[in-house]
Every structure is written in C-alpha cells, then in structure tokens.
Design a protein around this motif. Structure first.
Motif, PDB file in Angstrom:
ATOM      1  N   PRO A 195      57.763  38.843  49.610  1.00 53.25           N
ATOM      2  CA  PRO A 195      57.301  40.185  49.992  1.00 53.25           C
ATOM      3  C   PRO A 195      57.177  41.143  48.818  1.00 53.25           C
ATOM      4  N   GLN A 196      58.016  40.968  47.782  1.00 51.51           N
ATOM      5  CA  GLN A 196      57.979  41.895  46.650  1.00 51.51           C
ATOM      6  C   GLN A 196      56.931  41.533  45.617  1.00 51.51           C
ATOM      7  N   GLN A 197      56.272  40.376  45.757  1.00 51.65           N
ATOM      8  CA  GLN A 197      55.320  39.930  44.740  1.00 51.65           C
ATOM      9  C   GLN A 197      54.020  40.703  44.839  1.00 51.65           C
ATOM     10  N   ASP A 198      53.456  41.021  43.683  1.00 52.28           N
ATOM     11  CA  ASP A 198      52.151  41.689  43.639  1.00 52.28           C
ATOM     12  C   ASP A 198      51.092  40.708  44.134  1.00 52.28           C
ATOM     13  N   ILE A 199      50.500  40.986  45.290  1.00 57.86           N
ATOM     14  CA  ILE A 199      49.637  39.998  45.934  1.00 57.86           C
ATOM     15  C   ILE A 199      48.310  39.841  45.205  1.00 57.86           C
ATOM     16  N   TYR A 200      47.832  40.892  44.547  1.00 58.59           N
ATOM     17  CA  TYR A 200      46.585  40.748  43.797  1.00 58.59           C
ATOM     18  C   TYR A 200      46.797  39.838  42.582  1.00 58.59           C
ATOM     19  N   SER A 201      47.935  39.986  41.906  1.00 55.83           N
ATOM     20  CA  SER A 201      48.246  39.098  40.787  1.00 55.83           C
ATOM     21  C   SER A 201      48.397  37.654  41.280  1.00 55.83           C
ATOM     22  N   ALA A 202      48.989  37.499  42.458  1.00 54.33           N
ATOM     23  CA  ALA A 202      49.132  36.161  43.031  1.00 54.33           C
ATOM     24  C   ALA A 202      47.768  35.542  43.309  1.00 54.33           C
ATOM     25  N   PHE A 203      46.858  36.329  43.866  1.00 57.95           N
ATOM     26  CA  PHE A 203      45.491  35.852  44.106  1.00 57.95           C
ATOM     27  C   PHE A 203      44.822  35.443  42.795  1.00 57.95           C
ATOM     28  N   GLN A 204      44.954  36.274  41.766  1.00 56.85           N
ATOM     29  CA  GLN A 204      44.369  35.936  40.474  1.00 56.85           C
ATOM     30  C   GLN A 204      44.975  34.642  39.913  1.00 56.85           C
ATOM     31  N   GLY A 205      46.267  34.439  40.199  1.00 56.87           N
ATOM     32  CA  GLY A 205      46.913  33.204  39.756  1.00 56.87           C
ATOM     33  C   GLY A 205      46.301  31.977  40.403  1.00 56.87           C
ATOM     34  N   LEU A 206      45.928  32.067  41.680  1.00 56.83           N
ATOM     35  CA  LEU A 206      45.280  30.937  42.347  1.00 56.83           C
ATOM     36  C   LEU A 206      43.916  30.637  41.734  1.00 56.83           C
ATOM     37  N   VAL A 207      43.187  31.681  41.378  1.00 56.25           N
ATOM     38  CA  VAL A 207      41.890  31.486  40.726  1.00 56.25           C
ATOM     39  C   VAL A 207      42.091  30.797  39.376  1.00 56.25           C
ATOM     40  N   GLU A 208      43.078  31.275  38.611  1.00 53.47           N
ATOM     41  CA  GLU A 208      43.368  30.667  37.305  1.00 53.47           C
ATOM     42  C   GLU A 208      43.793  29.209  37.459  1.00 53.47           C
ATOM     43  N   GLN A 209      44.642  28.932  38.448  1.00 47.91           N
ATOM     44  CA  GLN A 209      45.088  27.558  38.661  1.00 47.91           C
ATOM     45  C   GLN A 209      43.920  26.645  39.014  1.00 47.91           C
ATOM     46  N   THR A 210      42.995  27.136  39.825  1.00 45.70           N
ATOM     47  CA  THR A 210      41.846  26.319  40.211  1.00 45.70           C
ATOM     48  C   THR A 210      41.003  25.957  38.995  1.00 45.70           C
ATOM     49  N   ARG A 211      40.813  26.901  38.095  1.00 43.15           N
ATOM     50  CA  ARG A 211      40.073  26.598  36.865  1.00 43.15           C
ATOM     51  C   ARG A 211      40.802  25.541  36.040  1.00 43.15           C
ATOM     52  N   LEU A 212      42.123  25.690  35.935  1.00 42.22           N
ATOM     53  CA  LEU A 212      42.904  24.733  35.155  1.00 42.22           C
ATOM     54  C   LEU A 212      42.880  23.356  35.797  1.00 42.22           C
ATOM     55  N   ILE A 213      42.998  23.307  37.107  1.00 37.96           N
ATOM     56  CA  ILE A 213      42.940  22.038  37.842  1.00 37.96           C
ATOM     57  C   ILE A 213      41.584  21.359  37.617  1.00 37.96           C
ATOM     58  N   ARG A 214      40.522  22.157  37.700  1.00 38.72           N
ATOM     59  CA  ARG A 214      39.160  21.636  37.461  1.00 38.72           C
ATOM     60  C   ARG A 214      39.038  21.037  36.068  1.00 38.72           C
ATOM     61  N   TYR A 274      51.014  35.620  53.088  1.00 32.72           N
ATOM     62  CA  TYR A 274      50.262  34.363  53.124  1.00 32.72           C
ATOM     63  C   TYR A 274      48.774  34.698  53.065  1.00 32.72           C
ATOM     64  N   LEU A 275      48.127  34.310  51.968  1.00 33.04           N
ATOM     65  CA  LEU A 275      46.695  34.560  51.810  1.00 33.04           C
ATOM     66  C   LEU A 275      45.913  33.613  52.711  1.00 33.04           C
ATOM     67  N   GLN A 276      44.984  34.172  53.478  1.00 40.58           N
ATOM     68  CA  GLN A 276      44.327  33.387  54.513  1.00 40.58           C
ATOM     69  C   GLN A 276      43.304  32.395  53.950  1.00 40.58           C
ATOM     70  N   THR A 277      43.151  31.313  54.671  1.00 42.23           N
ATOM     71  CA  THR A 277      42.502  30.111  54.175  1.00 42.23           C
ATOM     72  C   THR A 277      41.010  30.260  53.941  1.00 42.23           C
TER      73      THR A 277
END
Length: 335
Positions: free
Chosen positions: A13-32, A52-55
C-alpha cells in the motif's frame, strides 16, 4: 522448452504505484532483450490494502515493449467476467500484439471477489465452461446463438476478430484433478500451479495426457508450469535472499485460501522456508537452477516454463539481477 516470465503486478500500500508501473515496463524491455519467449500477467480484484494493477490495460501497454515475445494472461478469472466483453477485448488484444496473444483462464477462488461481483461461487465451473465455449465460437463464427444456464446469446457477431487463425489459444490453469481433466478436454494447453510439489505433478501430467488420449484429442500439446524462481550465488545464499519476498507472498496466498486442496501441499504452512521451497520452487545457484529446470523439461515434459522473478517488496536491483542471470546463464542451457 520455451521460457516466459510471470510479472507480479501486486504492490504494498505504501509503494509509489506509478514507479511500480514504470518498473514493469522496464522489466519487460529487459526480459525482451535477455532471451525470453513470453510475458504473462495475472488477475485479481479487491486486493486492498495491497495495490494490484489490472491485467487488460497493463498487457496492452506492455505489448508495446514486447518485441517478438508472446503475451499471455495467467490467469483471467473468467467466471467473474462476461465472455462477450472478453471476446471483444482480447480480439483487440490479439490485434495489438500482432497475433501473439495466449488467453489463460482459471476458476478463481477468493470469496471476496465472487461476493463483490454478485456471482455465486458454486457456479464458477459452469460459468467457466460456458464462457470458454462462447469465446471459441465468437472468435470463429458469425451470428452466434447460445443458451446455457449462465449465458444466453441471440445472433451475436463480434468484429474485428482475432488475427490468429482459427483463434488465439486458450490455456487452462488447473490444480485439482477434475480441473486438469477439464483443461485436457477444453483447453489448448494446461498451466500447472507453482504450489504443487513435483512428485505429485508427474501423476497429474499423466492424467492430463491420458484424458486427452481417451477423448481422441492430439496428445502432442503444450504444457506450461508456473515456478517461483530465484538465482543466487549458491543454494544457501539464494534461499536467504529469496525468503523475505517469496515467503511473504505465499503467506498471503495461503491466507486467501489458494493452497486449499492442492495435491502434495505438505510443508506449505511450514515456518521453514526451505521446507516450503523444496520440490516446489527453483532457488539456488546457476547449476542448481539449470538442474531443476531440466527436471521440468525432461521428467515432467514441460514445454513452456513460466517463471516469476519479481516479488512484492523485492528491490529493483535484485529483480534486474534475477532476470539477467536467469536469461543469460540458464536459458541457453535448458532450451
């Protein structure tokens, strides 16, 4: 054996959700860029106080970063959803991904979700079965009429249809034997849980293939297995590093009731993380991880390994290291 990454999209709950979203984008690039074959997202509702960011919107956004990788849902909670809506949304998703969508579906298990959607949990199997039949027909037919216990359609056509012909594959998440039989008969593939111990998995794999054989269905079919995975310097240090994050995630799962009726669930509620992880997760040094992945490929017959490499609260530098080490040092040895 292909390897995909299940991206955890649940945050404290305390995590910055926009930063978390950006982290998923970064991870996807790295995974690719590190040699993986697919990216997967799960679905839950009402996870508060966690976020929980929706699917569906997340998958569409990540498609822009995925390159040639496939994108899949692991899993959409289809009994909670309207199959006409899902048929149209994910036909569009197949267009967005250039025909690389896999739709993974499952029953769901949380009372809170069914209660909030005003759906009787006792109807979830019927809603899943009817929903999948409707999806298949709407993706391949015009003027679809259907009358079931839960859904009724009268002369319905969707447009556009998916790019994939005849349609995107529908993979079934299943844990208990009746669900595995359902996956064998209705699904294009089975996604096995990360909770079932590997010894129990072999019996379930045999059940899946035998069910298809008895029904006259092709025996050569994809079989995906979800695995919690962490690559460290060695077994001991990997367990120590992974425990605060994977251990906390599984405490949450069991508090939600996810572990109920899971075959081979001994040690699930153990206070010893090593007991929980043994023959359930893949955690260790590079050689340990390679050996366990090869067991999944050669003994269990897994054709698509779905690994989770990020967990709630795990620092981004540790997530990056896990993605890179597995991609560069393990994947070339297990394909």
């Amino acid at each position: 054996m292909d390897v995909g990454v299940f991206l955890g999209s649940q945050y404290a709950p305390q995590q910055d959700i926009y930063s978390a979203f950006q982290g998923l984008v970064e991870q996807t690039r790295l995974i690719r860029d590190t040699g993986y074959d697919a990216v997967w997202l799960g679905q839950h509702f009402l996870s508060a106080p966690d976020q929980y960011l929706q699917t569906t919107p997340m998958l569409a956004r990540l498609a822009a970063e995925a390159g040639d990788m496939r994108l899949g849902t692991n899993l959409l909670l289809l009994p909670l959803l309207n199959p006409v809506d899902i048929a149209e949304q994910y036909a569009t998703m197949d267009v967005i991904t250039g025909g690389k969508l896999i739709l993974g579906v499952g029953l769901g298990y949380r009372d809170e979700e069914f209660n909030a959607f005003q759906i009787n949990k006792k109807h979830r199997v019927g809603r899943l079965v009817e929903g999948v039949e409707i999806l298949k027909r709407l993706w391949t037919e015009e003027n679809v009429s259907f009358e079931g216990k839960h859904f009724t359609l009268d002369n319905v056509t969707i447009s556009p249809r998916p790019i994939q012909k005849p349609r995107p594959q529908i993979w079934f998440g299943a844990t208990a034997d009746p669900a595995i039989k359902r996956a064998a008969l209705q699904g294009d593939a089975w996604i096995a849980t990360s909770m079932t111990e590997w010894g129990e998995m072999k019996q379930q794999v045999d059940l899946f293939h035998q069910t298809r054989k008895e029904a006259g269905l092709p025996e050569k079919v994809e079989f995906a297995k979800c695995v919690e995975l962490f690559v460290g310097d060695d077994k001991e240090s990997a367990l120590r590093e992974a425990e605060p994050f994977i251990g906390a995630k599984y405490k949450a799962y069991y508090s939600w009731g996810m572990g109920d009726n899971v075959p081979g669930n001994s040690g699930a509620n153990s206070s010893d993380f090593a007991d929980l992880a043994r023959n359930r997760f893949i955690i260790g040094g590079v050689d340990d991880v390679i050996q366990d992945c090869l067991h999944h490929r050669d003994t269990l017959g897994v054709t698509h390994l779905i690994v989770r490499l990020n967990f709630p609260g795990m620092p981004m530098e540790l997530v990056r290291r896990n993605i890179e080490r597995f991609g560069r040092e393990v994947i070339p040895a297990i394909r």
